[in-house]
Write a protein that holds these residues in place. Structure first.
Motif, PDB file in Angstrom:
ATOM      1  N   MET A 216       0.846  -1.197   0.000  1.00 27.01           N
ATOM      2  CA  MET A 216       0.000   0.000   0.000  1.00 27.01           C
ATOM      3  C   MET A 216       0.884   1.251   0.000  1.00 27.01           C
ATOM      4  SD  MET A 216      -3.110   1.092   0.016  1.00 27.01           S
ATOM      5  CE  MET A 216      -4.071  -0.373   0.497  1.00 27.01           C
ATOM      6  N   PRO A 217       0.543   2.245  -0.801  1.00 25.31           N
ATOM      7  CA  PRO A 217      -0.469   2.216  -1.853  1.00 25.31           C
ATOM      8  C   PRO A 217       0.149   1.866  -3.197  1.00 25.31           C
ATOM      9  CG  PRO A 217       0.287   4.451  -1.550  1.00 25.31           C
ATOM     10  CD  PRO A 217       1.074   3.595  -0.573  1.00 25.31           C
ATOM     11  N   SER A 218      -0.699   1.790  -4.220  1.00 24.84           N
ATOM     12  CA  SER A 218      -0.245   1.505  -5.570  1.00 24.84           C
ATOM     13  C   SER A 218       0.238   2.786  -6.248  1.00 24.84           C
ATOM     14  CB  SER A 218      -1.398   0.912  -6.386  1.00 24.84           C
ATOM     15  OG  SER A 218      -1.011   0.702  -7.730  1.00 24.84           O
ATOM     16  N   PRO A 234      -2.139  14.870  -0.554  1.00 26.16           N
ATOM     17  CA  PRO A 234      -1.738  13.784   0.350  1.00 26.16           C
ATOM     18  C   PRO A 234      -2.914  13.156   1.097  1.00 26.16           C
ATOM     19  CG  PRO A 234      -1.491  15.846   1.492  1.00 26.16           C
ATOM     20  CD  PRO A 234      -2.048  16.189   0.121  1.00 26.16           C
ATOM     21  N   TYR A 235      -4.129  13.448   0.659  1.00 20.48           N
ATOM     22  CA  TYR A 235      -5.308  13.033   1.430  1.00 20.48           C
ATOM     23  C   TYR A 235      -5.788  11.628   1.083  1.00 20.48           C
ATOM     24  CZ  TYR A 235      -5.093  18.120   1.348  1.00 20.48           C
ATOM     25  OH  TYR A 235      -4.647  19.411   1.398  1.00 20.48           O
ATOM     26  N   CYS A 236      -5.780  11.308  -0.194  1.00 18.81           N
ATOM     27  CA  CYS A 236      -6.307  10.020  -0.657  1.00 18.81           C
ATOM     28  C   CYS A 236      -5.308   9.382  -1.611  1.00 18.81           C
ATOM     29  CB  CYS A 236      -7.645  10.218  -1.361  1.00 18.81           C
ATOM     30  SG  CYS A 236      -8.314   8.715  -2.118  1.00 18.81           S
ATOM     31  N   HIS A 237      -5.026   8.099  -1.419  1.00 22.29           N
ATOM     32  CA  HIS A 237      -4.076   7.370  -2.247  1.00 22.29           C
ATOM     33  C   HIS A 237      -4.798   6.321  -3.086  1.00 22.29           C
ATOM     34  CE1 HIS A 237      -1.128   9.345   0.255  1.00 22.29           C
ATOM     35  NE2 HIS A 237      -1.622   8.762   1.332  1.00 22.29           N
ATOM     36  N   GLN A 238      -4.306   6.115  -4.286  1.00 23.48           N
ATOM     37  CA  GLN A 238      -4.799   5.125  -5.267  1.00 23.48           C
ATOM     38  C   GLN A 238      -6.302   5.214  -5.490  1.00 23.48           C
ATOM     39  OE1 GLN A 238      -3.391   1.303  -3.671  1.00 23.48           O
ATOM     40  NE2 GLN A 238      -5.416   0.927  -2.784  1.00 23.48           N
ATOM     41  N   VAL A 259      -6.767   5.969 -13.523  1.00 25.51           N
ATOM     42  CA  VAL A 259      -7.321   5.115 -14.569  1.00 25.51           C
ATOM     43  C   VAL A 259      -6.970   3.656 -14.275  1.00 25.51           C
ATOM     44  CG1 VAL A 259      -7.221   4.547 -17.025  1.00 25.51           C
ATOM     45  CG2 VAL A 259      -7.212   6.940 -16.298  1.00 25.51           C
ATOM     46  N   TYR A 260      -5.764   3.470 -13.697  1.00 24.85           N
ATOM     47  CA  TYR A 260      -5.308   2.105 -13.426  1.00 24.85           C
ATOM     48  C   TYR A 260      -4.297   2.127 -12.295  1.00 24.85           C
ATOM     49  CZ  TYR A 260      -4.239  -2.770 -14.558  1.00 24.85           C
ATOM     50  OH  TYR A 260      -4.105  -4.129 -14.519  1.00 24.85           O
ATOM     51  N   LYS A 261      -4.377   1.100 -11.439  1.00 20.65           N
ATOM     52  CA  LYS A 261      -3.386   0.911 -10.378  1.00 20.65           C
ATOM     53  C   LYS A 261      -2.243   0.069 -10.943  1.00 20.65           C
ATOM     54  CE  LYS A 261      -6.947   0.910  -6.769  1.00 20.65           C
ATOM     55  NZ  LYS A 261      -7.567   0.099  -5.684  1.00 20.65           N
ATOM     56  N   LEU A 262      -1.048   0.648 -10.963  1.00 19.25           N
ATOM     57  CA  LEU A 262       0.086   0.016 -11.633  1.00 19.25           C
ATOM     58  C   LEU A 262       0.817  -1.000 -10.763  1.00 19.25           C
ATOM     59  CD1 LEU A 262       1.508   3.193 -13.374  1.00 19.25           C
ATOM     60  CD2 LEU A 262       0.237   1.323 -14.450  1.00 19.25           C
ATOM     61  N   GLY A 263       0.604  -0.955  -9.463  1.00 20.60           N
ATOM     62  CA  GLY A 263       1.300  -1.887  -8.575  1.00 20.60           C
ATOM     63  C   GLY A 263       1.952  -1.145  -7.432  1.00 20.60           C
ATOM     64  N   ASN A 264       2.238  -1.873  -6.368  1.00 23.35           N
ATOM     65  CA  ASN A 264       2.758  -1.277  -5.149  1.00 23.35           C
ATOM     66  C   ASN A 264       4.252  -1.008  -5.244  1.00 23.35           C
ATOM     67  OD1 ASN A 264       0.729  -3.835  -4.139  1.00 23.35           O
ATOM     68  ND2 ASN A 264       0.101  -1.734  -3.769  1.00 23.35           N
ATOM     69  N   HIS A 265       4.601   0.258  -5.147  1.00 29.97           N
ATOM     70  CA  HIS A 265       6.009   0.682  -5.087  1.00 29.97           C
ATOM     71  C   HIS A 265       6.814   0.312  -6.331  1.00 29.97           C
ATOM     72  CE1 HIS A 265       5.084   1.619  -0.941  1.00 29.97           C
ATOM     73  NE2 HIS A 265       4.798   0.355  -0.687  1.00 29.97           N
ATOM     74  N   VAL A 266       6.160   0.156  -7.478  1.00 33.43           N
ATOM     75  CA  VAL A 266       6.904  -0.216  -8.686  1.00 33.43           C
ATOM     76  C   VAL A 266       7.723   0.948  -9.227  1.00 33.43           C
ATOM     77  CG1 VAL A 266       5.256  -2.009  -9.329  1.00 33.43           C
ATOM     78  CG2 VAL A 266       4.955   0.320 -10.237  1.00 33.43           C
ATOM     79  N   ALA A 267       7.466   2.163  -8.735  1.00 32.59           N
ATOM     80  CA  ALA A 267       8.168   3.378  -9.186  1.00 32.59           C
ATOM     81  C   ALA A 267       8.018   3.574 -10.690  1.00 32.59           C
ATOM     82  CB  ALA A 267       9.639   3.343  -8.781  1.00 32.59           C
ATOM     83  N   ALA A 268       6.772   3.719 -11.125  1.00 34.18           N
ATOM     84  CA  ALA A 268       6.494   3.962 -12.543  1.00 34.18           C
ATOM     85  C   ALA A 268       7.009   5.346 -12.929  1.00 34.18           C
ATOM     86  CB  ALA A 268       4.990   3.863 -12.797  1.00 34.18           C
ATOM     87  N   LEU A 269       7.864   5.393 -13.937  1.00 27.98           N
ATOM     88  CA  LEU A 269       8.470   6.670 -14.347  1.00 27.98           C
ATOM     89  C   LEU A 269       8.016   7.042 -15.759  1.00 27.98           C
ATOM     90  CD1 LEU A 269      12.103   6.479 -12.847  1.00 27.98           C
ATOM     91  CD2 LEU A 269       9.961   7.124 -11.754  1.00 27.98           C
ATOM     92  N   GLY A 270       8.954   7.068 -16.703  1.00 27.07           N
ATOM     93  CA  GLY A 270       8.648   7.581 -18.025  1.00 27.07           C
ATOM     94  C   GLY A 270       7.637   6.759 -18.792  1.00 27.07           C
TER      95      GLY A 270
END
Length: 364
Positions: A216-218, A234-238, A259-270
């Motif tokens: 948590m969170p995604s 900082p109020y609501c996550h995912q 639109v989509y939850k990419l995964g927990n702590h995957v650090a989606a960048l570019g």
């Protein structure tokens, strides 16, 4: 907090000792292939394309901006030039009308007419110098939108904090640095965005907060439908989880969900929309995104390049395109950005191995 600080030191230490690319460990779908475009790009981060085919790459702690040239047309850069150095976290690069724009925490710089001066690059001009100076989420992915404006995020200067509307947002400005305005709020730290070619709407990744546990969170894939939208931080996550500290008295329904939850702590960048014709037809219009990988999760997540297939505004598939950057909880590479080339192939930057890869497809 101690865990956070130690984790950040671990990241810096990892960058200090670059690993070599290990292509034999990478896996791709059938018909796809990967090769080294260049292994001489320390801390390789955002990628931008010049009008004459130059591949520009920003960096993080290296403090440099690189220009890569494939003069032989064989799919590998045979010349790597440093065109700027001594900069503060120059992660972001964006090309427009012959000029290369560079983000450097509090500043936006520009190298004029750069492709005609690769061997004698000009001194960068400062077009804007009033962004916050904090380096915590202070590096910036930048890009020009369909409106001709330069989009620049301002990350939260913390893991979790409430700074009203001074931070955690996306801004835009004119190419000369004038007319700065806010575009989106509640965005903790986006390090990748692009515009859907048909709708011209902005899609962006956002990194979720740390220290709420492994699951948590995604991280989020978001879509901006109107100027001024608030995406929750900082109020609501995912989109569905109130923050244990800052969520009191708030309602997640008041904010735009991902639109989509990419995964927990995957650090989606570019991320980039793929509009080429080299890849199979189902990749046309898909989002390709880099997952840099978790740094404080007990079992690593991310460390791969993903394809997000859409039907309108809905995600219908979320699949690996390039993975294998870590095995047995040990990482040798960390994808940071992706960039399609005019021939339909795809570049991927890796700031841990200091490399840029080229993904191609040939029908089996």
């Amino acid at each position: 907090m101690r865990k956070l600080i130690l984790g950040l030191f671990g990241i810096l230490a990892a960058h200090a000792a670059l690993a070599a690319p290990q292509l034999d460990k990478l896996t791709l779908p059938k018909g796809f292939h990967v090769a080294v475009y260049s292994d001489q790009v320390p801390n390789a981060r955002e990628i931008a394309l010049g009008a004459k085919g130059t591949v520009f790459v920003g960096s993080n702690s290296a403090g440099k901006v690189y220009a890569l040239a494939d003069s032989k047309g064989d799919g590998r850069a045979d010349k790597v030039r440093v065109i700027a150095s001594g900069l503060k976290l120059p992660v972001g690069v964006a090309f427009k009308n012959g000029d290369l724009y560079i983000s450097a925490v509090s500043k936006i710089l520009v190298l004029r007419d750069i492709e005609n001066h690769l061997d004698d690059p000009p001194k960068p001009d400062v077009i804007y110098d009033k962004f916050p100076t904090e380096t915590h989420h202070g590096w910036k992915f930048i890009a020009f939108g369909p409106d001709g404006k330069l989009y620049v995020p301002i990350g939260a200067p913390c893991n979790i904090c409430d700074k009203d509307q001074d931070y955690a947002k996306i801004t835009r400005m004119n190419a000369d640095g004038s007319g700065l305005e806010d575009v989106a709020f509640g965005v903790r730290n986006t390090v990748g965005f692009d515009w859907q070619p048909k709708s011209k709407q902005l899609w962006f990744t956002d990194n979720g907060r740390d220290l709420m546990g492994d699951d948590m969170p995604s991280d989020e894939l978001n879509r901006l439908t109107r100027v001024g939208e608030h995406f929750g931080y900082p109020y609501c996550h995912q989109g569905d989880t109130l923050d244990p500290e800052f969520g009191q008295g708030k309602n997640c329904k008041d904010y735009t969900p991902p639109v989509y939850k990419l995964g927990n702590h995957v650090a989606a960048l570019g991320l980039r929309f793929y509009e080429g014709s080299q890849f199979p037809a189902n990749y046309h219009g898909a989002i390709i995104l880099a997952e840099h990988g978790s740094w404080n999760r007990s079992k690593k997540s991310g460390y791969r390049v993903m394809s997000v297939h859409l039907n309108g505004d809905k995600v219908v598939a979320y699949e690996p395109l390039l993975e294998g950057f870590q095995q047995d909880e040990k990482a040798w590479g960390r994808p940071a950005d992706v960039q399609p080339l005019p021939d339909g192939s795809l570049l991927v930057s890796d700031d841990l191995a200091g490399a840029v890869y080229r993904v191609t497809y040939q029908k089996p």
